[in-house]
Design an enzyme around this catalytic site. Structure first.
Site, PDB file in Angstrom:
ATOM      1  CG  ASN A 132      -1.291   1.184   1.199  1.00 52.72           C
ATOM      2  OD1 ASN A 132      -2.807   2.077   0.791  1.00 52.72           O
ATOM      3  ND2 ASN A 132      -1.037   2.082   2.833  1.00 52.72           N
ATOM      4  CB  THR A 162      -5.678   9.498   2.972  1.00 57.99           C
ATOM      5  OG1 THR A 162      -5.102   9.795   1.713  1.00 57.99           O
ATOM      6  CG2 THR A 162      -6.440   8.157   2.898  1.00 57.99           C
ATOM      7  CE1 TYR A 183       0.494   8.272  -6.817  1.00 58.21           C
ATOM      8  CE2 TYR A 183      -1.181   8.194  -8.012  1.00 58.21           C
ATOM      9  CZ  TYR A 183      -1.140   8.059  -6.628  1.00 58.21           C
ATOM     10  OH  TYR A 183      -1.786   7.631  -6.154  1.00 58.21           O
TER      11      TYR A 183
HETATM   12  P1  NAD Z   1      -1.528   8.276   2.999  1.00 56.89           P
HETATM   13  O1  NAD Z   1       0.220   9.965   2.537  1.00 56.89           O
HETATM   14  O2  NAD Z   1      -1.516   9.308   3.935  1.00 56.89           O
HETATM   15  O3  NAD Z   1      -0.063   7.540   3.598  1.00 56.89           O
HETATM   16  C1  NAD Z   1       0.759   7.108   2.802  1.00 56.89           C
HETATM   17  C2  NAD Z   1       1.766   5.626   3.884  1.00 56.89           C
HETATM   18  O4  NAD Z   1       3.086   5.131   3.727  1.00 56.89           O
HETATM   19  C3  NAD Z   1       2.571   6.881   4.882  1.00 56.89           C
HETATM   20  O5  NAD Z   1       2.259   5.871   6.588  1.00 56.89           O
HETATM   21  C4  NAD Z   1       4.087   7.065   4.796  1.00 56.89           C
HETATM   22  O6  NAD Z   1       4.576   7.028   5.594  1.00 56.89           O
HETATM   23  C5  NAD Z   1       4.253   5.548   4.123  1.00 56.89           C
HETATM   24  N1  NAD Z   1       4.953   5.647   2.812  1.00 56.89           N
HETATM   25  C6  NAD Z   1       5.394   6.490   2.241  1.00 56.89           C
HETATM   26  N2  NAD Z   1       6.467   5.806   1.661  1.00 56.89           N
HETATM   27  C7  NAD Z   1       6.961   4.981   1.936  1.00 56.89           C
HETATM   28  C8  NAD Z   1       8.319   4.275   2.089  1.00 56.89           C
HETATM   29  N3  NAD Z   1       9.021   4.927   0.526  1.00 56.89           N
HETATM   30  N4  NAD Z   1       8.595   3.591   2.672  1.00 56.89           N
HETATM   31  C9  NAD Z   1       7.476   3.159   3.515  1.00 56.89           C
HETATM   32  N5  NAD Z   1       6.585   3.455   4.182  1.00 56.89           N
HETATM   33  C10 NAD Z   1       6.354   4.598   3.498  1.00 56.89           C
HETATM   34  O7  NAD Z   1      -1.247   7.572   1.624  1.00 56.89           O
HETATM   35  P2  NAD Z   1      -2.585   7.125   0.761  1.00 56.89           P
HETATM   36  O8  NAD Z   1      -4.447   8.567   0.220  1.00 56.89           O
HETATM   37  O9  NAD Z   1      -2.858   6.143   2.261  1.00 56.89           O
HETATM   38  O10 NAD Z   1      -2.284   6.736   0.049  1.00 56.89           O
HETATM   39  C11 NAD Z   1      -1.806   4.657   0.264  1.00 56.89           C
HETATM   40  C12 NAD Z   1      -1.774   4.238  -1.329  1.00 56.89           C
HETATM   41  O11 NAD Z   1      -3.270   4.823  -1.917  1.00 56.89           O
HETATM   42  C13 NAD Z   1      -0.798   4.379  -2.256  1.00 56.89           C
HETATM   43  O12 NAD Z   1       0.061   3.984  -2.360  1.00 56.89           O
HETATM   44  C14 NAD Z   1      -1.588   5.801  -2.636  1.00 56.89           C
HETATM   45  O13 NAD Z   1      -0.885   6.013  -3.891  1.00 56.89           O
HETATM   46  C15 NAD Z   1      -2.883   5.372  -2.661  1.00 56.89           C
HETATM   47  N6  NAD Z   1      -3.867   5.987  -3.551  1.00 56.89           N
HETATM   48  C16 NAD Z   1      -4.351   7.282  -2.752  1.00 56.89           C
HETATM   49  C17 NAD Z   1      -5.258   7.975  -3.485  1.00 56.89           C
HETATM   50  C18 NAD Z   1      -5.704   8.864  -2.301  1.00 56.89           C
HETATM   51  O14 NAD Z   1      -6.604   9.831  -2.973  1.00 56.89           O
HETATM   52  N7  NAD Z   1      -6.080   8.637  -1.024  1.00 56.89           N
HETATM   53  C19 NAD Z   1      -6.190   7.300  -4.513  1.00 56.89           C
HETATM   54  C20 NAD Z   1      -5.764   6.341  -5.143  1.00 56.89           C
HETATM   55  C21 NAD Z   1      -4.677   5.857  -4.763  1.00 56.89           C
END
Ligand code: NAD
Length: 238
Positions: A77, A177, A142
């Site tokens: 994730n 988030t 991205y």
């Molecule tokens: P977020 O930024 O709120 O949380 C991401 C988490 O990943 C954080 O705890 C961060 O510390 C951790 N992280 C980041 N880089 C890291 C690394 N190199 N090693 C270990 N941990 C790491 O993001 P989110 O919105 O919860 O997104 C989670 C996933 O969902 C991501 O892959 C994101 O691309 C995907 N996503 C999010 C959305 C959205 O709208 N929020 C939409 C589509 C996809």
């Protein structure tokens, strides 16, 4: 609850956001959940590390191997978003985004393979994005990384089917988030425009994503592999 038998799971990026909600959901269902994040302190089933680091993955695999002996569910994730037009996307930014989002998922699958092979009804869930399916402005690095995650999912679903390991992805739309708030939360106008893109007239909660993850990682989904499930309130079909 979808699963009668407790499972051992690993969720990356589990400190906040979608990863946190997935870990909480699995724990509520009685699963033992390892959380891997660059912002966590090492503790009970919590491991601080960077998904780009082979050494951190090795340390994590050794720990799960000695404590649990197997892994049933891996959720890749962890992800980052850097928004910029192409001309302002430096090679360093490109490498960072591909490194965390795509290479991190590859390393996770490879590092955990031996433990997954020992797992019960094992599966991998990759968190991709609607950006893997549709064009997205100012998101070239991205979108490319998430397109890669989507393709990796199908390639590994084929390759690992012989080992009985299912591999699927979810493609979230816009989810409330810290990542979303860092990009869109600063202007009410932009946040409002996002709402209008979703036919179901709201953006996703992290728990919406966790519910889809719980299903795809359960034995209820035993015949589903190689799928990328849009969890986006209908945004991708607009
Ligand atoms: P977020 O930024 O709120 O949380 C991401 C988490 O990943 C954080 O705890 C961060 O510390 C951790 N992280 C980041 N880089 C890291 C690394 N190199 N090693 C270990 N941990 C790491 O993001 P989110 O919105 O919860 O997104 C989670 C996933 O969902 C991501 O892959 C994101 O691309 C995907 N996503 C999010 C959305 C959205 O709208 N929020 C939409 C589509 C996809």
């Amino acid at each position: 609850m979808l699963e009668a038998t407790p499972r051992t799971a690993l969720v990356t990026g589990a400190a906040v956001g979608i990863g946190h909600a997935i870990a909480e959901r699995f724990e509520r269902d009685g699963w033992a959940v390892y959380r891997f994040d660059r912002t966590l302190e090492d503790g009970a089933r919590a491991v601080r590390g960077d998904v780009r680091s082979e050494a951190d993955w090795k340390r994590l695999a050794d720990r799960i191997g000695s404590e649990a002996g197997q892994l049933d569910v891996l959720v890749n994730n962890a992800g980052i978003l850097r928004e910029a037009p192409l001309e302002d996307t430096s090679l360093a930014v490109w490498d960072e985004v591909i490194g965390v989002n795509l290479t991190g998922a590859f390393l996770g699958c490879r590092s955990m393979l031996a433990l997954l092979k020992r797992g019960d009804s094992p599966c991998i869930l990759n968190v991709a994005s609607i950006d893997a399916l549709r064009g997205s402005l100012r998101h070239s690095a991205y979108a490319a990384s998430k397109g890669g995650v989507d393709s990796l999912t199908r390639a590994l679903a084929l390759e690992l089917a012989n080992d009985g390991i299912r591999v699927n992805a979810i493609c979230p739309g816009t989810v409330d988030t810290p990542m979303f708030r860092s990009i869109h939360g600063n202007t009410a106008d932009r946040a409002q425009k996002r709402l209008a893109l979703h036919p179901l007239k709201r953006i996703s909660t992290a728990e919406d994503q966790a519910a889809a993850a719980a299903f795809l990682c359960s034995t209820e989904a035993a015949f589903i592999t190689g799928a990328s499930l849009s969890v986006d309130g209908g945004r991708a079909i607009r």
